[in-house]
Design a protein around this motif. Structure first.
Motif: not given
Length: 203
Positions: A40-49, A75-77, A143-145
């Motif tokens: 259920g996790v969107r791999a392109r948007s989030v990551g980590g261990l 990471r988140v986006d 990061a965002l803008a």
């Protein structure tokens, strides 16, 4: 279920569970599990261990759940380098938890002790606190803008007590050395917003 162990490279999941009559004792452990590969996790948007453990114990109909989990290299986006930890307990319809998250330009500390019911309401006591002791606007903008030049530092605090039916909320925010683009505001100018302090209360 006893001694279950799943391994894929550095990722490890272990599980044990015993049901004796009406009493349950279950444990789940994870080590370096890739968050992006969870269902259920969107791999392109989030990551980590993710590492940590979860235990479920007590009466099977109303068990106590305890959890202690850590996120590294998150990471988140576009927000990267996030580390976080959460520890908490669920018992008798209430959640008591602590959260800390940080990266190179921001830190968040939060705690809560609240009832879990739907719809929310009633007179059960609640306690929520959230503090941002450091938020660097330059890092946030990068990061965002990235096309918008921002600079400055923000600290903020929120505290909620009372109940969901009759909350008491206090907030405060402080900003220093604000700058937008090439314009750097000076707190010496009457109309400038180089330094800002604000508080609010609701009850």
């Amino acid at each position: 279920l006893a001694g279950l162990k799943l391994r894929a490279g550095p990722q490890t999941i272990t599980a044990d569970a015993v049901l004796a009559g009406s009493q349950l004792d279950a444990r789940l452990g994870v080590s370096d599990v890739r968050f992006a590969q969870l269902p259920g996790v969107r791999a392109r948007s989030v990551g980590g261990l993710i590492s940590g453990n979860v235990t479920v114990s007590g009466a099977a109909r109303a068990p106590t759940v305890r959890a202690a989990l850590q996120l590294s290299r998150g990471r988140v986006d576009a927000v990267r380098g996030v580390s976080a930890s959460i520890s908490g307990r669920y018992s008798e319809g209430r959640v008591d938890a602590r959260v800390r998250a940080e990266n190179g330009w921001a830190t968040l500390d939060a705690s809560l002790d609240v009832p879990i019911s739907w719809p929310p309401g009633g007179g059960a006591p609640v306690r929520v606190t959230a503090t941002v002791p450091r938020l660097e606007l330059g890092g946030l903008a990068a990061a965002l803008a990235p096309r918008r030049a921002l600079a400055g530092e923000i600290t903020a605090h929120l505290r909620m007590t009372g109940s969901f039916a009759a909350p008491e909320i206090e907030t405060s925010l402080s900003a220093r050395r604000l700058a937008i683009g090439a314009r750097r505001f000076s707190s010496r100018a009457p109309s400038a917003v180089g330094a800002l302090d604000a508080t609010a209360r609701y009850s």
